[in-house]
Scaffold this active site. Structure first.
Site, PDB file in Angstrom:
ATOM      1  N   HIS A  84      23.717  35.557  44.175  1.00 25.61           N
ATOM      2  CA  HIS A  84      23.310  35.435  45.581  1.00 25.61           C
ATOM      3  C   HIS A  84      24.358  35.997  46.546  1.00 25.61           C
ATOM      4  O   HIS A  84      24.035  36.379  47.672  1.00 25.61           O
ATOM      5  CB  HIS A  84      23.036  33.972  45.909  1.00 25.61           C
ATOM      6  CG  HIS A  84      22.087  33.770  47.051  1.00 25.61           C
ATOM      7  ND1 HIS A  84      21.903  34.695  48.052  1.00 25.61           N
ATOM      8  CD2 HIS A  84      21.253  32.737  47.351  1.00 25.61           C
ATOM      9  CE1 HIS A  84      21.007  34.247  48.916  1.00 25.61           C
ATOM     10  NE2 HIS A  84      20.601  33.065  48.516  1.00 25.61           N
ATOM     11  N   ASP A 141       5.883  48.469  43.934  1.00 23.52           N
ATOM     12  CA  ASP A 141       4.879  49.204  43.165  1.00 23.52           C
ATOM     13  C   ASP A 141       5.591  50.164  42.217  1.00 23.52           C
ATOM     14  O   ASP A 141       6.280  51.080  42.652  1.00 23.52           O
ATOM     15  CB  ASP A 141       3.971  49.981  44.135  1.00 23.52           C
ATOM     16  CG  ASP A 141       2.893  50.786  43.432  1.00 23.52           C
ATOM     17  OD1 ASP A 141       2.836  50.779  42.196  1.00 23.52           O
ATOM     18  OD2 ASP A 141       2.106  51.446  44.144  1.00 23.52           O
TER      19      ASP A 141
END
Length: 417
Positions: free
Chosen positions: A154, A351
């Site tokens: 993180h 995508d």
């Protein structure tokens, strides 16, 4: 039926040397980065439309993306005090695993406990200095569908930054010569007060507790009903519902503090450039007592959340709000509910060649160990009848009560209509 996930050995993916990705030097952490401990964050992106050889296609695109996102191939370096200090752009690479699952995606949905096998894990609870900043696993299913599991440190990036990176990998996998968004890896941001940074980091992780993993939906009809009465955003309505139902299920004493905490994206407030992918969030608390949350009208909770949002600019100054408003002695960890949203960040636009993911979610598991009691609002991929929420916010003994409270709130709303 036995379902098996067969994994390859991890390999280090680096950028092509000839394209100049072996950048050296360091990148200093901003005060926003330093607010975070080096904890792992995991997500699954589930694609039901096949692409040609997803493991090799995504692996190649990942290598190309590291040309511009080369800090992701580096390692985190701690300072003299042991806290994260900077990123060494060492070019050591991203850990990558290819895998095969012996079932189709439709079968997999009935075996949620296997989801933990689709997201790579760090060896320890915290990310260590010699660990990769990013772990990736691509699992191909018998139907041709595939799952991309990512786990990252993180301190490197927040969720918005990781969504941007995965979109870039997807664009390169589709044959684009370069990502549509130019990444900004280093920018001078306002320096947060040191006391605020220290306080934020100290609250990130102090031990862990066993929490039940629940996959729930807050219906659009309930969300619309709440918003019609008191305004607010979809997030405000869903957070208020979760806050009240959890508080009722756990049955705290009425005068017990039960804070709600959510992350505020500070990019617009600090003037972050388009393409900035590192951390630019701050924790925003909403303080209330158990009796108020459990017994009050949910629209009053929405008002509390909206009021907290109005104070977001004050998070940038010492004493201006946020973590500095919390009590000197914070309430027990289990009293706090953390609600975070993956919506509107771009994960549902990733995508790799045949369309967007059918679902984006944290890894499931019957019981998980966590320190933050989170509820995660997932992008609107599959749950078209409402907002899909992955909940890790209640202990096993409170799980049935939490589900009953959610069901009762939906029934009460329908009875009023």
């Amino acid at each position: 039926m036995t379902i098996v996930v067969t994994k390859s050995s991890p390999v280090a993916v680096t950028g092509p040397e000839k394209l100049g990705t072996a950048r050296r030097g360091i990148i200093n952490l901003s005060s926003f980065d330093k607010c975070l401990a080096p904890i792992p964050v995991s997500l699954l992106l589930i694609f039901d439309q096949p692409i040609d050889d997803p493991v090799e296609t995504i692996k190649k695109a990942l290598s190309q993306a590291l040309v511009l996102y080369y800090p992701m191939a580096g390692r985190l370096v701690a300072g003299p005090d042991g806290a994260p200090n900077h990123i060494s752009c060492s070019g050591e690479g991203v850990s990558f695993v290819g895998a095969l699952a012996s079932c189709v995606l439709d079968q997999f949905t009935t075996w949620p406990l296997l989801a933990g096998q689709l997201a790579p894990r760090y060896p320890a609870e915290y990310c260590r200095s010699d660990d990769a900043m990013l772990l990736m696993q691509v699992t191909e299913f018998a139907c041709g569908g595939f799952v991309v599991g990512v786990t990252w440190n993180h301190v490197m990036a927040d969720a918005a930054g990781m969504a941007q990176f995965l979109q870039a990998v997807g664009e390169l996998a589709r044959g684009m010569p370069a990502p549509s968004v130019v990444p900004v890896r280093s920018q001078v941001l306002p320096c947060l007060p040191p006391k605020m940074v220290a306080a934020a980091r100290s609250r990130i992780r102090v031990g862990t507790e066993e929490m039940t993993s629940l996959d729930v939906t807050v219906s659009w009809s309930l969300i619309a009903h709440i918003r019609a009465e008191c305004g607010g955003t979809v997030f405000d309505a869903v957070a208020a519902v979760l806050w009240q139902c959890r508080t009722r299920a756990v049955i705290f004493e009425p005068d017990t503090p039960v804070p709600l905490v959510f992350a505020s994206n500070m990019r617009g407030l600090v003037g972050a450039k388009r393409g900035y992918y590192r951390n630019c969030i701050m924790r925003q608390p909403v303080m209330a007592m158990s009796g108020t949350v459990a017994c009050g009208d949910v629209k009053e909770l929405v008002k509390l959340i909206r009021l907290a949002k109005e104070k977001t600019p004050g998070l940038l100054t010492n004493g201006g709000g946020g973590d500095m408003l919390q009590p000197t002695t914070p309430p027990p960890r289990y009293n706090t509910l953390v609600v975070t949203s993956l919506r509107n960040l771009g994960f549902d636009e990733v995508d790799f060649g045949r369309g967007h993911p059918a679902r984006v979610m944290p890894p499931l598991g019957k019981v998980v160990r966590t320190a933050t009691n989170p509820c995660v609002l997932c992008p609107p991929c599959m749950a078209k009848d409402g907002i899909n929420v992955m909940s890790f916010c209640v202990k096993p003994e409170h799980a049935d009560g939490f589900l009953r409270e959610l069901a009762a709130m939906h029934m009460h709303m329908h009875a009023r209509l």
